[in-house]
Design an enzyme around this catalytic site. Sequence first.
Site, PDB file in Angstrom:
ATOM      1  CG  HIS A 152      -1.850   1.087   1.357  1.00 51.77           C
ATOM      2  ND1 HIS A 152      -1.964   1.874   2.466  1.00 51.77           N
ATOM      3  CD2 HIS A 152      -2.770   1.545   0.472  1.00 51.77           C
ATOM      4  CE1 HIS A 152      -2.915   2.769   2.280  1.00 51.77           C
ATOM      5  NE2 HIS A 152      -3.421   2.597   1.075  1.00 51.77           N
ATOM      6  CG  HIS A 181      -2.935   9.205  -0.087  1.00 56.89           C
ATOM      7  ND1 HIS A 181      -3.672  10.003   0.760  1.00 56.89           N
ATOM      8  CD2 HIS A 181      -3.659   8.065  -0.261  1.00 56.89           C
ATOM      9  CE1 HIS A 181      -4.785   9.378   1.092  1.00 56.89           C
ATOM     10  NE2 HIS A 181      -4.802   8.208   0.489  1.00 56.89           N
TER      11      HIS A 181
HETATM   12  O1  G3P Z   1      -6.946   0.407  -2.516  1.00 59.69           O
HETATM   13  C1  G3P Z   1      -7.672   1.330  -1.817  1.00 59.69           C
HETATM   14  C2  G3P Z   1      -6.816   2.056  -0.836  1.00 59.69           C
HETATM   15  O2  G3P Z   1      -5.626   2.437  -1.438  1.00 59.69           O
HETATM   16  C3  G3P Z   1      -7.545   3.238  -0.328  1.00 59.69           C
HETATM   17  O3  G3P Z   1      -6.839   3.864   0.641  1.00 59.69           O
HETATM   18  O4  G3P Z   1      -4.651   4.837   0.959  1.00 59.69           O
HETATM   19  O5  G3P Z   1      -5.893   5.580  -0.986  1.00 59.69           O
HETATM   20  O6  G3P Z   1      -6.660   6.204   1.263  1.00 59.69           O
HETATM   21  P1  G3P Z   1      -5.973   5.181   0.448  1.00 59.69           P
HETATM   22 CA    CA Z   2      -4.674   4.363  -2.622  1.00 63.04          CA
END
Ligand code: G3P
Ligand code: CA
Length: 303
Positions: free
Chosen positions: A47, A89
């Site tokens: 992640h 992000h």
């Molecule tokens: O795959 C979904 C996940 O990445 C969502 O979380 O880290 O983008 O907030 P985020």
């Molecule tokens: Ca993500």
Amino acid sequence: MLRLARFLLIPLCLFGGALLTASLLSRPASTPAVLAGFAERPLVIAHRGGRGLWPENTLFAFQRASALGVDLLEMDVHRSRDGHLVVIHDRRVNRTTNGQGRVSDLDLAQLQALDAGYHWSPDGGQSFPYRGQGLRIPTLEEVLKATGPIAKVIEIKVPDAGLERQLCQVLQAQGQMQRVIVGSFYESSLQQFRELCPQVATSAGPGSVKLLVALDWLGLSRLLSPSYQALQIPERHGDMAVASTGLIAHARERGLHVQLWTVNEQADMRRLLDRGAQALITDYPDRALQLLGRHTALARQDD
Ligand code: G3P
Ligand code: CA
């Protein structure tokens, strides 16, 4: 009474017939090329490149996670003011870099002058080992070039006119169309991307997840003909259990690859794998690999 029964019988028969037709016409998703090469074993998805281990969404993170032995890299995409796809992000640079402001208000040169390792700390803010180490916000193109053929999950973070087409073009130019799954919390972005880039696998948007959960609750998941190939879901959404054993099983029956986010504790990983989850999206890919009995570069260093 007889008249009432006759009155109800016709709509009930029509409804039953419609359900039967829909069930006969429904088609499960087929396995996309990006997942076809994997055996049936559970997959480990880093992640944001494994944000618990090193600064998120950096080339450093993606290279280290690849070396660790993960199956897929997950990353988030925005667009800079001058139109480059950049991997970060948040909408703002404040949390992860030493800069301030919105990504969409900054040009690539300004974004790449920032220190993307500035705020990462392994010990709650006592030390910052990646400050001044040259980590920066990469473009998507840089990430694709630097990481090569490893499979990837790419999340469209903002609905931005033209971003979907540009993403498709970059994936095509880099020969990565069969190597990625594209996801988004914006259903409109996903629909647009699927129309522009039908060769690329996608995951369910929030509307599709809600529909699947509702159909499953009604016992009608067999009616689903998914336009996507992966289901990326959390275990819970607020008070609601999402990733139940039944839902995972039914999603798999519809041909979907069920990937759980964001699972960081080994006890949770174990429980979700036992429920049938096929992939763990985790900030700590080392923990997932260790749980699965797969040797990792980190584990070898410690041996
Ligand atoms: O795959 C979904 C996940 O990445 C969502 O979380 O880290 O983008 O907030 P985020
Ligand atoms: Ca993500």
